[in-house]
Design a protein around this motif. Structure first.
Motif, PDB file in Angstrom:
ATOM      1  N   GLU A  47      74.777  34.487  36.305  1.00 46.70           N
ATOM      2  CA  GLU A  47      74.057  34.640  37.559  1.00 46.70           C
ATOM      3  C   GLU A  47      74.810  33.843  38.618  1.00 46.70           C
ATOM      4  O   GLU A  47      74.882  32.619  38.546  1.00 46.70           O
ATOM      5  CB  GLU A  47      72.612  34.153  37.428  1.00 46.70           C
ATOM      6  CG  GLU A  47      71.751  35.003  36.503  1.00 46.70           C
ATOM      7  CD  GLU A  47      71.492  36.376  37.067  1.00 46.70           C
ATOM      8  OE1 GLU A  47      71.265  36.479  38.295  1.00 46.70           O
ATOM      9  OE2 GLU A  47      71.515  37.357  36.293  1.00 46.70           O
ATOM     10  N   LYS A  62      70.961  35.379  44.472  1.00 51.38           N
ATOM     11  CA  LYS A  62      71.613  35.208  43.180  1.00 51.38           C
ATOM     12  C   LYS A  62      71.745  36.592  42.545  1.00 51.38           C
ATOM     13  O   LYS A  62      70.828  37.405  42.621  1.00 51.38           O
ATOM     14  CB  LYS A  62      70.763  34.275  42.310  1.00 51.38           C
ATOM     15  CG  LYS A  62      71.533  33.452  41.318  1.00 51.38           C
ATOM     16  CD  LYS A  62      70.628  32.387  40.726  1.00 51.38           C
ATOM     17  CE  LYS A  62      71.354  31.579  39.661  1.00 51.38           C
ATOM     18  NZ  LYS A  62      72.388  30.719  40.230  1.00 51.38           N
ATOM     19  N   HIS A  63      72.870  36.875  41.936  1.00 51.57           N
ATOM     20  CA  HIS A  63      73.117  38.217  41.433  1.00 51.57           C
ATOM     21  C   HIS A  63      73.961  38.160  40.165  1.00 51.57           C
ATOM     22  O   HIS A  63      74.704  37.198  39.930  1.00 51.57           O
ATOM     23  CB  HIS A  63      73.832  39.061  42.497  1.00 51.57           C
ATOM     24  CG  HIS A  63      75.063  38.420  43.038  1.00 51.57           C
ATOM     25  ND1 HIS A  63      75.044  37.361  43.935  1.00 51.57           N
ATOM     26  CD2 HIS A  63      76.383  38.671  42.805  1.00 51.57           C
ATOM     27  CE1 HIS A  63      76.285  36.992  44.224  1.00 51.57           C
ATOM     28  NE2 HIS A  63      77.107  37.763  43.554  1.00 51.57           N
ATOM     29  N   LYS A  64      73.836  39.193  39.344  1.00 49.61           N
ATOM     30  CA  LYS A  64      74.528  39.213  38.056  1.00 49.61           C
ATOM     31  C   LYS A  64      75.961  39.681  38.229  1.00 49.61           C
ATOM     32  O   LYS A  64      76.235  40.678  38.894  1.00 49.61           O
ATOM     33  CB  LYS A  64      73.810  40.127  37.068  1.00 49.61           C
ATOM     34  CG  LYS A  64      74.396  40.064  35.655  1.00 49.61           C
ATOM     35  CD  LYS A  64      73.565  40.859  34.662  1.00 49.61           C
ATOM     36  CE  LYS A  64      74.148  40.730  33.242  1.00 49.61           C
ATOM     37  NZ  LYS A  64      73.332  41.478  32.248  1.00 49.61           N
ATOM     38  N   ASN A 204      72.848  28.599  35.280  1.00 45.45           N
ATOM     39  CA  ASN A 204      71.947  28.205  36.365  1.00 45.45           C
ATOM     40  C   ASN A 204      71.846  26.698  36.551  1.00 45.45           C
ATOM     41  O   ASN A 204      70.792  26.174  36.932  1.00 45.45           O
ATOM     42  CB  ASN A 204      70.550  28.798  36.130  1.00 45.45           C
ATOM     43  CG  ASN A 204      70.582  30.307  36.036  1.00 45.45           C
ATOM     44  OD1 ASN A 204      71.229  30.967  36.838  1.00 45.45           O
ATOM     45  ND2 ASN A 204      69.902  30.856  35.046  1.00 45.45           N
TER      46      ASN A 204
END
Length: 345
Positions: A47, A62-64, A204
């Motif tokens: 992430e 937040k992005h994959k 994270n």
């Protein structure tokens, strides 16, 4: 001093000094052991983006992201390594070249007057600690445009790098870093690769070592401890640069992924880039097609990551793994360096 969170960076608004610099004529370096001093970063997903309340708007959403395996230098490129490149190629860095007003004015607001001849000289930006608190929105209080400052003279023409071959090279522009990469048979990391590697398998988390604050317990990185820019408590033992490998590495075996010097990435900087990736699963994202910085719309910028010896929570928490920074590709400063990556053969 009023608390300022990540608003104005020490890679301040600096216009481009030259046109595009090419490396077509550079020879290649010795490739007998192309992966020496590197570590394999295995493919994976994570992430990407902000992890705590310090995060700026350009760190969201937040992005994959997924990246393929690649090799990465375990340290920032050192003075010794950069000297070998210059000795082999005769390369002249940005800081050693006189600026071109014809190029400079292209990235300045229309009608900007020509600077005086006294500043149109081969020079770079050198940090000077202040003697008292100063407004944190005025970087001219601690940055000096100094003639004769360059990678061989990091603190000005009277300084040198004698005995500092294991220190990270500084005063290198993005173009300088790209030239070195070509010679070494490597490349600069993408922003996604850099953050993935910096996180070191810790999902994270705020820092390369986890979530424990940088100033808690034993020193974890070379940063500004105290009140920026006038009081440095030197708990980590340094006011400015530290030799590479001074502090513990992350779980991938990478040193100085937080602090010491900012590191160039390949990507253009776009403040809104992450918004275009929202809700998508990106694979090896190369970054945006062009640059956009709302604070300085006339100057195209490249991304930097990792923070430097100047980073402090009151001013620039660049040691966070998600922290994004930017500067014009022909800007070099006393706290700007790089490391390389290499694809698997």
């Amino acid at each position: 001093m009023e608390h300022t969170i990540d608003s104005v960076h020490s890679c301040m608004q600096v216009p481009s000094r030259f046109g595009i610099i090419t490396t077509d004529s550079l020879p290649s370096g010795n490739q007998d052991n192309p992966y020496a001093g590197m570590v394999l970063i295995p493919a994976g997903s994570f992430e990407m983006g902000g992890d705590n309340e310090q995060a700026s708007a350009d760190e969201y959403p937040k992005h994959k992201v997924s990246v393929d395996s690649f090799y990465m230098d375990i340290t920032e490129v050192t003075n010794a390594q950069f000297k070998a490149f210059v000795d082999a190629t005769g390369y002249i860095t940005t800081a050693e070249r006189k600026p071109s007003w014809e190029e400079l004015q292209k990235t300045l607001p229309p009608g900007t007057p020509r600077p005086p001849d006294s500043v149109m000289v081969a020079a770079s930006l050198v940090f000077r600690q202040t003697s008292q608190p100063v407004p944190l929105n005025d970087y001219t209080q601690w940055w000096i445009w100094m003639e004769g400052a360059d990678w061989k003279h990091p603190e000005g023409p009277q300084s040198n790098i004698s005995g500092k071959m294991d220190f990270p090279v500084v005063h290198v522009s993005w173009y300088d870093a790209m030239a070195y990469c070509k010679w070494a048979g490597k490349r600069l990391p993408t922003e996604a690769e850099w953050e993935y590697a910096a996180r070191g398998t810790l999902a994270n988390n705020i820092y390369p070592w986890g979530n424990e604050h940088i100033n808690t317990a034993a020193p974890k990185a070379n940063s500004w401890e105290g009140s920026f820019p006038y009081l440095n408590e030197q708990r980590d033992g340094f006011i400015k640069h530290a030799p590479v490998k001074t502090f513990n590495c992350n779980r991938y075996g990478l040193f100085d992924m937080a602090g010491n010097v900012w590191e160039w990435c390949n990507d253009w900087y776009d403040h809104d880039y992450y918004s275009s990736l929202a809700g998508k699963a990106s694979i090896n994202p190369p970054g945006p097609q062009k640059s956009f910085d709302p604070q300085d719309p006339y100057t195209p910028k490249k991304v930097l990551r990792g923070g430097s010896f100047l980073c402090n929570d009151s001013y620039c928490s660049g040691y966070r793994v998600a922290r994004r920074m930017k500067s014009s590709p022909d800007t070099g400063l006393e706290h700007t360096g790089f490391r390389c990556v290499k694809d698997l053969d």
